[in-house]
Design an enzyme around this catalytic site. Sequence first.
Site, PDB file in Angstrom:
ATOM      1  N   LEU A 130       0.835  -1.201   0.000  1.00  0.00           N
ATOM      2  CA  LEU A 130       0.000   0.000   0.000  1.00  0.00           C
ATOM      3  C   LEU A 130       0.874   1.258   0.000  1.00  0.00           C
ATOM      4  O   LEU A 130       0.682   2.160  -0.814  1.00  0.00           O
ATOM      5  CB  LEU A 130      -0.923  -0.016   1.241  1.00  0.00           C
ATOM      6  N   TRP A 161       8.821   0.505   1.758  1.00  0.00           N
ATOM      7  CA  TRP A 161       8.806  -0.085   3.113  1.00  0.00           C
ATOM      8  C   TRP A 161       7.968  -1.363   3.164  1.00  0.00           C
ATOM      9  O   TRP A 161       7.132  -1.537   4.053  1.00  0.00           O
ATOM     10  CB  TRP A 161       8.261   0.923   4.149  1.00  0.00           C
ATOM     11  N   THR A 163       7.203  -4.957   3.994  1.00  0.00           N
ATOM     12  CA  THR A 163       7.579  -6.095   4.834  1.00  0.00           C
ATOM     13  C   THR A 163       7.478  -7.376   4.007  1.00  0.00           C
ATOM     14  O   THR A 163       6.509  -7.537   3.253  1.00  0.00           O
ATOM     15  CB  THR A 163       6.610  -6.177   6.041  1.00  0.00           C
ATOM     16  N   GLY A 247      -5.326  -6.212  10.584  1.00  0.00           N
ATOM     17  CA  GLY A 247      -3.865  -6.148  10.708  1.00  0.00           C
ATOM     18  C   GLY A 247      -3.459  -5.419  11.977  1.00  0.00           C
ATOM     19  O   GLY A 247      -2.463  -5.768  12.616  1.00  0.00           O
ATOM     20  N   GLU A 368       1.309  -0.038   9.696  1.00  0.00           N
ATOM     21  CA  GLU A 368      -0.137  -0.359   9.701  1.00  0.00           C
ATOM     22  C   GLU A 368      -0.971   0.780  10.320  1.00  0.00           C
ATOM     23  O   GLU A 368      -1.955   0.537  11.021  1.00  0.00           O
ATOM     24  CB  GLU A 368      -0.401  -1.718  10.346  1.00  0.00           C
ATOM     25  N   GLY A 369      -0.530   2.000  10.037  1.00  0.00           N
ATOM     26  CA  GLY A 369      -1.209   3.199  10.542  1.00  0.00           C
ATOM     27  C   GLY A 369      -0.490   3.750  11.748  1.00  0.00           C
ATOM     28  O   GLY A 369      -0.417   3.092  12.786  1.00  0.00           O
TER      29      GLY A 369
HETATM   30  N1  CAA Z   1     -13.767  -0.197   6.424  1.00  0.00           N
HETATM   31  C1  CAA Z   1     -14.386   0.055   5.261  1.00  0.00           C
HETATM   32  N2  CAA Z   1     -14.299   1.222   4.601  1.00  0.00           N
HETATM   33  C2  CAA Z   1     -13.522   2.169   5.155  1.00  0.00           C
HETATM   34  C3  CAA Z   1     -12.844   1.990   6.374  1.00  0.00           C
HETATM   35  C4  CAA Z   1     -12.987   0.747   7.009  1.00  0.00           C
HETATM   36  N3  CAA Z   1     -12.357   0.457   8.147  1.00  0.00           N
HETATM   37  N4  CAA Z   1     -12.162   3.119   6.655  1.00  0.00           N
HETATM   38  C5  CAA Z   1     -12.404   3.996   5.663  1.00  0.00           C
HETATM   39  N5  CAA Z   1     -13.232   3.412   4.753  1.00  0.00           N
HETATM   40  C6  CAA Z   1     -13.775   4.003   3.526  1.00  0.00           C
HETATM   41  C7  CAA Z   1     -14.599   5.246   3.835  1.00  0.00           C
HETATM   42  O1  CAA Z   1     -15.931   4.895   4.172  1.00  0.00           O
HETATM   43  C8  CAA Z   1     -14.513   6.012   2.539  1.00  0.00           C
HETATM   44  O2  CAA Z   1     -15.411   5.469   1.597  1.00  0.00           O
HETATM   45  P1  CAA Z   1     -16.732   6.315   1.116  1.00  0.00           P
HETATM   46  O3  CAA Z   1     -16.198   7.588   0.507  1.00  0.00           O
HETATM   47  O4  CAA Z   1     -17.379   5.384   0.140  1.00  0.00           O
HETATM   48  O5  CAA Z   1     -17.518   6.543   2.370  1.00  0.00           O
HETATM   49  C9  CAA Z   1     -13.118   5.670   2.035  1.00  0.00           C
HETATM   50  O6  CAA Z   1     -12.715   4.467   2.706  1.00  0.00           O
HETATM   51  C10 CAA Z   1     -12.111   6.768   2.316  1.00  0.00           C
HETATM   52  O7  CAA Z   1     -12.084   6.947   3.707  1.00  0.00           O
HETATM   53  P2  CAA Z   1     -11.747   8.335   4.393  1.00  0.00           P
HETATM   54  O8  CAA Z   1     -12.565   9.427   3.759  1.00  0.00           O
HETATM   55  O9  CAA Z   1     -11.866   8.157   5.859  1.00  0.00           O
HETATM   56  O10 CAA Z   1     -10.230   8.523   3.926  1.00  0.00           O
HETATM   57  P3  CAA Z   1      -9.102   9.491   4.423  1.00  0.00           P
HETATM   58  O11 CAA Z   1      -8.328   9.949   3.251  1.00  0.00           O
HETATM   59  O12 CAA Z   1      -9.658  10.525   5.341  1.00  0.00           O
HETATM   60  O13 CAA Z   1      -8.088   8.507   5.217  1.00  0.00           O
HETATM   61  C11 CAA Z   1      -7.219   7.106   6.927  1.00  0.00           C
HETATM   62  C12 CAA Z   1      -8.440   7.686   6.242  1.00  0.00           C
HETATM   63  C13 CAA Z   1      -7.785   6.403   8.154  1.00  0.00           C
HETATM   64  C14 CAA Z   1      -6.209   8.163   7.362  1.00  0.00           C
HETATM   65  C15 CAA Z   1      -6.538   6.062   5.973  1.00  0.00           C
HETATM   66  O14 CAA Z   1      -5.967   6.685   4.851  1.00  0.00           O
HETATM   67  C16 CAA Z   1      -5.478   5.230   6.655  1.00  0.00           C
HETATM   68  O15 CAA Z   1      -5.793   4.258   7.359  1.00  0.00           O
HETATM   69  N6  CAA Z   1      -4.168   5.591   6.482  1.00  0.00           N
HETATM   70  C17 CAA Z   1      -3.089   4.781   7.014  1.00  0.00           C
HETATM   71  C18 CAA Z   1      -2.627   3.756   6.021  1.00  0.00           C
HETATM   72  C19 CAA Z   1      -1.926   2.598   6.682  1.00  0.00           C
HETATM   73  O16 CAA Z   1      -2.361   2.051   7.684  1.00  0.00           O
HETATM   74  N7  CAA Z   1      -0.837   2.147   6.054  1.00  0.00           N
HETATM   75  C20 CAA Z   1      -0.157   0.997   6.522  1.00  0.00           C
HETATM   76  C21 CAA Z   1       0.610   0.394   5.391  1.00  0.00           C
HETATM   77  S1  CAA Z   1       0.572  -1.360   5.393  1.00  0.00           S
HETATM   78  C22 CAA Z   1       1.794  -1.864   6.453  1.00  0.00           C
HETATM   79  O17 CAA Z   1       2.339  -1.106   7.209  1.00  0.00           O
HETATM   80  C23 CAA Z   1       2.018  -3.328   6.416  1.00  0.00           C
HETATM   81  C24 CAA Z   1       3.353  -3.735   6.875  1.00  0.00           C
HETATM   82  O18 CAA Z   1       4.250  -3.887   6.088  1.00  0.00           O
HETATM   83  C25 CAA Z   1       3.588  -4.102   8.279  1.00  0.00           C
END
Ligand code: CAA
Length: 384
Positions: A130, A161, A163, A247, A368-369
Amino acid sequence: MDFVFTEEQLMIQKAARDFAINDCLPGVIERDELQRFPKEQIEKLADLGFMGMMVSPDYGGSGLDTVSYVLAMEEISKIDASTSVCVSVNNSLVCYGLESFGTEEQKQQYLTPLAQGKKDGELYIGAFLLSEPEAGSDATSQRTTAEDKGDYYLLNGTKNWITNGSSASVYLVIAQTDPAKGHKGINCLIVEKNWPGVTVAAKENKLGIRGSDTHSIMFNDVKVPKANRIGEDGFGFKFAMKTLAGGRIGIASQALGIASGAYELALKYSKQRKAFGKEISQHQAIQFKLADMATKIEAARLLCLKAAWEKDNGLNYDLSSSMAKVFSSEAAMWVTVEAVQIHGGYGFVKEYHVERLMRDAKITQIYEGTSEVQRIVISRSILS
Ligand code: CAA
């Protein structure tokens, strides 16, 4: 409310503890220093059924609940967070995502060997792609493109980044198909590492979880069959959000394990080390630290188990998984710093393990956020 674990859950906890002590502890300092991926450890975890813990036995998994997963993640992370992050990503992000939203063909072809952690006797794990150079917390700003070419997508871009970047055989790649639709134009594609146009770039040299292999992955005109898209066209961002909610239970449990591993070492050391004529555990300055460490760890454990219980019972766990992650990761950072402090000079050298646990704790506040993203999720939920 029931605070008693089942016999099966206790059995899994013990199996994970035995594995961590017998198979992870030997060489953990060397793997950290040399940034060596714990391949033998992951292969053994695959044989024990820990790489697809919650996947149905119909698809090669162990059919266990999320509570068992939390218990196993805590035990492995007490000793080796580089191994446990690999377990977490394969279980929570890759296998869960495929089992919940994949087609029958995708499950047969990819989920079954991923849940077994092996294919034709060789290690077979996945990664979740992602993050990008300019899309970390702001995950809707995807620059990687998946251009619709009729019966395939043409994938171009760079992910950061990642994993399991070089160890994984399968990538779940989030990419933008239709920029005009914003996050509703994003797709998730299943991509095999050995396909033409996929390049694994240099490994990151990290502060912590140094045994885990973190890479950038580049895609240059990679042809991905339409059959490898997960869900409907435009489902990719929701897929990522739904998958990350689970996650976050895995990473929260990893943070919990790092904290409890450091606490157990500090407790033991405090009963051995003498200063001013008595064991340091007899000094109130140390006793109060231990009391705060134990209390924070117990609170983190309850939050992790509550989120797991909600998931197991078909309830919405978006809020509880974010609460578990932000609390456990901040507890892990605090507890590990105090564990180093209790060890004094010995805490600053490698063979006492706590300095490594302190370095490993930091990433749990980021991946993961970040803690800030968890607070966005929590505050939106309580204000909605
Ligand atoms: N379930 C279902 N849908 C969801 C949801 C959920 N939990 N959370 C958000 N959505 C949907 C929303 O409903 C929205 O859809 P609609 O427009 O149809 O309503 C859409 O997703 C966009 O959501 P937001 O408007 O809330 O989006 P935003 O731009 O404000 O961002 C955020 C929200 C929470 C900041 C999100 O971008 C986020 O979680 N960012 C962090 C990303 C992350 O965790 N990255 C980790 C990388 S993976 C990793 O680290 C793995 C590893 O290697 C260890």
